[in-house]
Design a protein around this motif. Structure first.
Motif, PDB file in Angstrom:
ATOM      1  N   PRO A  49       0.831  -1.212   0.000  1.00  0.00           N
ATOM      2  CA  PRO A  49       0.000   0.000   0.000  1.00  0.00           C
ATOM      3  C   PRO A  49       0.869   1.267   0.000  1.00  0.00           C
ATOM      4  O   PRO A  49       1.908   1.311   0.641  1.00  0.00           O
ATOM      5  CB  PRO A  49      -0.792  -0.112   1.299  1.00  0.00           C
ATOM      6  N   VAL A  50       0.429   2.266  -0.771  1.00  0.00           N
ATOM      7  CA  VAL A  50       1.115   3.563  -0.815  1.00  0.00           C
ATOM      8  C   VAL A  50       0.228   4.565  -0.085  1.00  0.00           C
ATOM      9  O   VAL A  50      -0.915   4.798  -0.479  1.00  0.00           O
ATOM     10  CB  VAL A  50       1.342   4.021  -2.254  1.00  0.00           C
ATOM     11  N   THR A  51       0.770   5.116   0.977  1.00  0.00           N
ATOM     12  CA  THR A  51      -0.030   6.036   1.781  1.00  0.00           C
ATOM     13  C   THR A  51       0.664   7.390   1.857  1.00  0.00           C
ATOM     14  O   THR A  51       1.890   7.496   1.696  1.00  0.00           O
ATOM     15  CB  THR A  51      -0.202   5.493   3.213  1.00  0.00           C
ATOM     16  N   ALA A  52      -0.133   8.422   2.132  1.00  0.00           N
ATOM     17  CA  ALA A  52       0.416   9.779   2.254  1.00  0.00           C
ATOM     18  C   ALA A  52       1.338   9.876   3.469  1.00  0.00           C
ATOM     19  O   ALA A  52       2.362  10.584   3.422  1.00  0.00           O
ATOM     20  CB  ALA A  52      -0.720  10.791   2.377  1.00  0.00           C
ATOM     21  N   SER A  53       0.987   9.159   4.524  1.00  0.00           N
ATOM     22  CA  SER A  53       1.829   9.223   5.713  1.00  0.00           C
ATOM     23  C   SER A  53       3.197   8.590   5.449  1.00  0.00           C
ATOM     24  O   SER A  53       4.223   9.047   5.962  1.00  0.00           O
ATOM     25  CB  SER A  53       1.140   8.508   6.883  1.00  0.00           C
ATOM     26  N   ARG A  54       3.175   7.549   4.644  1.00  0.00           N
ATOM     27  CA  ARG A  54       4.459   6.911   4.301  1.00  0.00           C
ATOM     28  C   ARG A  54       5.324   7.865   3.498  1.00  0.00           C
ATOM     29  O   ARG A  54       6.537   7.963   3.716  1.00  0.00           O
ATOM     30  CB  ARG A  54       4.184   5.626   3.509  1.00  0.00           C
ATOM     31  N   LEU A  55       4.716   8.579   2.585  1.00  0.00           N
ATOM     32  CA  LEU A  55       5.473   9.508   1.742  1.00  0.00           C
ATOM     33  C   LEU A  55       5.901  10.758   2.512  1.00  0.00           C
ATOM     34  O   LEU A  55       6.811  11.462   2.072  1.00  0.00           O
ATOM     35  CB  LEU A  55       4.635   9.921   0.534  1.00  0.00           C
ATOM     36  N   ALA A  56       5.280  10.997   3.613  1.00  0.00           N
ATOM     37  CA  ALA A  56       5.654  12.181   4.394  1.00  0.00           C
ATOM     38  C   ALA A  56       6.913  11.947   5.224  1.00  0.00           C
ATOM     39  O   ALA A  56       7.476  12.892   5.784  1.00  0.00           O
ATOM     40  CB  ALA A  56       4.511  12.594   5.307  1.00  0.00           C
ATOM     41  N   LEU A  57       7.361  10.725   5.281  1.00  0.00           N
ATOM     42  CA  LEU A  57       8.591  10.432   6.020  1.00  0.00           C
ATOM     43  C   LEU A  57       9.797  11.086   5.321  1.00  0.00           C
ATOM     44  O   LEU A  57       9.708  11.457   4.152  1.00  0.00           O
ATOM     45  CB  LEU A  57       8.785   8.911   6.112  1.00  0.00           C
ATOM     46  N   PRO A  58      10.947  11.198   6.020  1.00  0.00           N
ATOM     47  CA  PRO A  58      12.112  11.863   5.415  1.00  0.00           C
ATOM     48  C   PRO A  58      12.564  11.260   4.096  1.00  0.00           C
ATOM     49  O   PRO A  58      13.136  11.947   3.252  1.00  0.00           O
ATOM     50  CB  PRO A  58      13.187  11.698   6.500  1.00  0.00           C
ATOM     51  N   ASP A  59      12.326   9.981   3.877  1.00  0.00           N
ATOM     52  CA  ASP A  59      12.762   9.378   2.604  1.00  0.00           C
ATOM     53  C   ASP A  59      11.672   9.432   1.546  1.00  0.00           C
ATOM     54  O   ASP A  59      11.795   8.813   0.482  1.00  0.00           O
ATOM     55  CB  ASP A  59      13.198   7.929   2.829  1.00  0.00           C
ATOM     56  N   GLY A  60      10.632  10.156   1.813  1.00  0.00           N
ATOM     57  CA  GLY A  60       9.511  10.209   0.862  1.00  0.00           C
ATOM     58  C   GLY A  60       9.883  10.834  -0.457  1.00  0.00           C
ATOM     59  O   GLY A  60       9.356  10.458  -1.518  1.00  0.00           O
ATOM     60  N   SER A  61      10.850  11.741  -0.438  1.00  0.00           N
ATOM     61  CA  SER A  61      11.190  12.424  -1.697  1.00  0.00           C
ATOM     62  C   SER A  61      11.896  11.507  -2.681  1.00  0.00           C
ATOM     63  O   SER A  61      11.944  11.800  -3.890  1.00  0.00           O
ATOM     64  CB  SER A  61      12.075  13.633  -1.405  1.00  0.00           C
TER      65      SER A  61
END
Lengths: 261, 588
Positions: A49-61
């Motif tokens: 699953p791809v979640t917004a919270s996961r992408l908000a982590l420091p490695d999200g970029s």
């Protein structure tokens, strides 16, 4: 070796070649980033699953680039196979060997030049991916506040290193294919066929094989082992062993075989 | 091809070779093999062979390319030229044999490749790079600066197009760029593989001129081609291979001399052709109908220098000629005939050329041994100037240089005398002739003029004798009217034991001159010891005593051992003291 390095860069910095390769990796980076950002709320290619919270982590970029690291790897493999295989088949290698009789020095210098070029490609791809991710963050799609912090920058640096190592790994695969087949078409075809469908099929048949198959390990390395069952150190160690074996094979082939084209 | 290709060649090569000995640069290559690592060989191989999965690409060839030579490496497509060159450049490993390039073994290419430039199998460059960048890439590999690139571009006349992409180059421009790449290191040895492939006639001329200039400046140039006619025009040394085997190696004149020059003549009336043939045969000439032209034409196997004499003989016989022309086979035709390509007799032809090569190399060895003396290497490590086929081929070649039996009068002896004045004396007390205006040490005088001078003079009182030297030396000796021995280079034996003079020779001290292509022979039987005239030996009695003048027909002294010889200026038959001549030959 330094002569060979400098000489190879005369070839690598051709405008059309630069434009083509940089465009290719940039396009791959854009594709990976878009797919990642637009996958929020859904599953990715691996079913995770791809979640917004996961992408908000420091490695999200860097998630977008890591998701398509295999494509960057294929580009790297193709570039190396095309350059070295082309030198064999077009006859430019014989000119170079007349100018630089030491085959191993020529190989080392050429490899170093191409390796540095791959590093540039990965850097450009990463820059494109991060920049596009920041645009999505600015648009409010995801929260990018942690990306430019210290932890975020460290993650970007780690992704850069992992991406370069992965690209070099694919490059070694391309170099091996070029040394074996001594032509760009066969080298690229066989290399890509091995890295993409063949290993993917084997990996789906046997999950444990992901701990041993080179391309699977390179993907794990590029992703920092995030989401992979194999650990980062385990992948790096096995890839180092594979790399040493491949380099030894390449050295023997380049040094011993006749240059007949 | 655009622009002058040779404009700056002299400049680049002169800068490169300014310190070299001009004598070495201009030295005529002799195809001579010396001990391994000899300074006079740019390329030396000993049984160099390459086999691909049981298929023999190169079958053990022995090359000896002299330094300073513009040497042609000729053979049909698939003969093994490129494979040989690749071995010399360290690109492929030989299956067997040894080789040295510029004195270094080919197992250590780093020892000689920095002094070598090469273009193998045509120009290959990155199409996306400009001509200058392609050269810059190679210059960086060699550790050269940009000045070398500009110099090389200038040498081949590509400066103006240097910034253009190679993909926009014509084939001729690519060839020139390939040569420029080979010139980058300012090499001592330049190896070019088919440099004129695909060029138009103008481009071929430019490449020829360029190579001549490079060789003229002292660079050794080894250029391969499948066109013998192409290398004939520029090379002074030839290596010919076929099916991976060496057929010929030596000076171009060796092969040129085998061209069997012919003079085609036709009598005014076709019906007189038979009579004319008989007359000429009566003078010992080989005559046959000219099959190609018909119409009563005859082909006389004789060099160009005899054309006027044929006319004279015909006129003497009361036959007018309506046609007289010289036909010399091209080197290519000669080669093809020798290899059986024209006659459909391969094998036999190869033997002919191999025999020629054997003789040439045997002569080269003899020369080398004479010159080098103690340099002879008994260890077996040195390169052997072996002809293909080795001793067997050499043995096959040598008997043909033995004395041939004389079955009739000597037909003609085209060694021209230019000094004979009517009624002049050839006795030792004759006046000094050093101030004569027509001395033969003026080779610039046209042959026709010389012939006219000779013809206008009275019959020479003294015959000139020419003899073949021992086989290995491939030269002839001749006596002048003082009994001195002079040397004439002979290189090729024709049927009926005639020998061809390889190059024009003239001796300043005596009155003897021979044009290139002149024929000697056939030779008489060696006289027996009972023939007397032992006192006539120039070594025994000195010039004054054995002056052939004493044996002239005007003296009426027709002694044993003397054979008639045709004075080709007058048609009369002076007398030769063959005993004297042969003794001199034996005493050499």
């Amino acid at each position: 070796m330094i002569r060979a390095f400098r000489a190879e860069w005369v070839f690598l910095r051709r405008p059309r070649f630069l434009a083509g390769t940089l465009s290719a990796v940039s396009a791959v980076a854009v594709l990976g980033t878009l797919l990642t950002m637009f996958s929020v709320g859904r599953n990715d290619f691996n079913g995770d699953p791809v979640t917004a919270s996961r992408l908000a982590l420091p490695d999200g970029s860097v998630q977008g680039l890591e998701g398509i690291s295999i494509l960057i790897g294929v580009v790297a493999l193709s570039i190396v196979a095309a350059i070295v295989g082309g030198d064999y088949s077009h006859g430019t290698l014989r000119n170079q060997l007349i100018a630089q009789p030491s085959r191993l020095r020529l190989l080392a210098g050429k490899s170093a030049a191409i390796g540095s070029f791959l590093a540039v490609l990965v850097t450009v791809a990463l820059a494109v991916s991060v920049a596009l991710s920041l645009l999505f963050a600015a648009a409010g799609t995801v929260d990018g506040s942690a990306w430019l912090g210290l932890a975020g920058l460290r993650q970007i640096g780690q992704a850069e290193l992992n991406g370069i190592l992965s690209a070099w790994g694919y490059g070694v695969l391309g170099l091996l294919a070029a040394a074996v087949f001594r032509g760009p078409a066969a080298a690229i075809a066989v290399g890509v066929a091995y890295a993409l469908p063949l290993e993917a099929i084997v990996a789906r048949i046997s999950g444990a094989s992901t701990h041993w198959l080179p391309a699977q390990l390179l993907d794990a390395l590029a992703a920092g082992s995030n989401g992979y069952s194999v650990s980062y150190l385990e992948a790096a160690g096995r890839l180092a062993a594979y790399g040493a074996l491949a380099v030894a094979t390449i050295v023997v082939l380049v040094h011993r075989r006749d240059v007949t084209s | 091809m655009n622009g002058p290709a040779t404009g700056s060649v002299t400049g680049i090569t002169n800068r490169r070779h300014a310190s070299r000995s001009r004598a070495r640069a201009r030295r005529a290559p002799q195809g001579r093999a010396t001990r391994r690592g000899g300074d006079d060989l740019a390329i030396w191989t000993d049984g160099l062979a390459k086999t691909y999965r049981g298929r023999e690409a190169v079958g053990g060839i022995d090359l000896a390319v002299p330094r300073g030579a513009l040497s042609g490496f000729v053979g049909p497509n698939g003969a093994g030229k490129t494979t040989t060159l690749r071995m010399l450049l360290g690109l492929i490993r030989p299956s067997s044999g040894r080789a040295q390039v510029l004195g270094a073994p080919i197992e250590q290419p780093a020892a000689y490749l920095p002094r070598l430039g090469a273009m193998i199998e045509g120009p290959t460059f990155h199409a996306g790079l400009s001509g200058r960048d392609n050269l810059r890439l190679l210059a960086r590999l060699r550790g050269l600066d940009g000045g070398a690139v500009d110099e090389a571009l200038d040498a081949v006349g590509l400066t103006e197009r240097a910034a253009h992409g190679v993909r926009d180059y014509s084939l001729g421009m690519k060839q020139r760029l390939g040569i420029a790449a080979a010139l980058l290191p300012r090499p001592d040895l330049l190896i070019l593989d088919e440099p004129t492939n695909g060029l138009d006639p103008a481009g071929i001329r430019e490449i020829r001129a360029l190579l001549k200039d490079l060789a003229g400046a002292g660079m050794t140039v080894f250029v391969s081609s499948h066109l013998l006619g192409e290398v004939e025009q520029i090379c002074d040394h030839l290596v010919i291979i076929r099916r991976g085997r060496l057929l010929f190696q030596g000076h171009v004149t060796e092969l040129v001399a085998a061209a069997d020059p012919r003079i085609v003549i036709a009598p005014e009336r076709d019906a007189d052709a038979g009579r004319l043939a008989e007359v000429l045969r009566g003078h010992g000439l080989a005559v046959e109908p000219e099959p190609a032209s018909g119409g009563g034409r005859l082909a006389v196997h004789a060099p160009e220098g005899l054309a006027a004499d044929l006319n004279r003989i015909a006129m003497t016989a009361g036959l007018a000629l309506r046609e007289l022309r010289v036909h010399r086979r091209s080197l290519e035709e000669t080669f093809l005939r020798a290899t059986g390509e024209l006659d459909g007799e391969p094998g036999e032809g190869e033997l002919k050329l191999e025999a020629l090569a054997a003789g040439a190399l045997a002569g080269a060895v003899a020369d080398g041994e004479q010159a080098d003396g103690a340099r002879a290497d008994d260890s077996g490590d040195g390169p052997r100037a072996q002809a293909p086929g080795g001793e067997a081929a050499r043995a096959e070649a040598e008997p043909s240089f033995e004395m041939a039996p004389l079955t009739g009068p000597l037909p003609w002896l085209p060694v021209e005398r230019v000094d004979a004045a009517p009624g002049r004396s050839n006795r030792p007390d004759r006046p000094d002739r050093s101030d004569r205006p027509d001395r033969p040490d003026r080779p610039d005088r046209p042959d026709r003029e010389r012939s006219a001078a000779g013809a206008a003079s009275a019959r020479p009182a003294t015959p000139i004798v020419a003899l073949p030297a021992p086989p290995a030396q491939r030269s002839a000796t001749a006596t002048d009217d003082d009994g001195k021995w002079v040397w004439a280079p002979l290189t090729w034996e024709r049927p009926a034991h005639q020998y061809v003079v390889a190059e024009e020779f003239a001796t300043p001290d005596i009155d003897l001159m021979g044009p290139a292509g002149a024929l000697f022979g056939p030779w008489p039987d060696p006289p027996t010891a009972t023939d007397g005239a032992a006192d006539n030996s120039p070594t025994d009695s000195g010039p004054a005593d054995n002056s052939p003048t004493d044996n002239s027909p005007t003296d009426g002294d027709d002694r044993p051992g003397e054979k008639p010889i045709l004075d080709w200026h007058t048609g009369e038959l002076p007398v030769v003291d063959w005993t004297t001549a042969l003794r001199g030959w034996r005493n050499r």
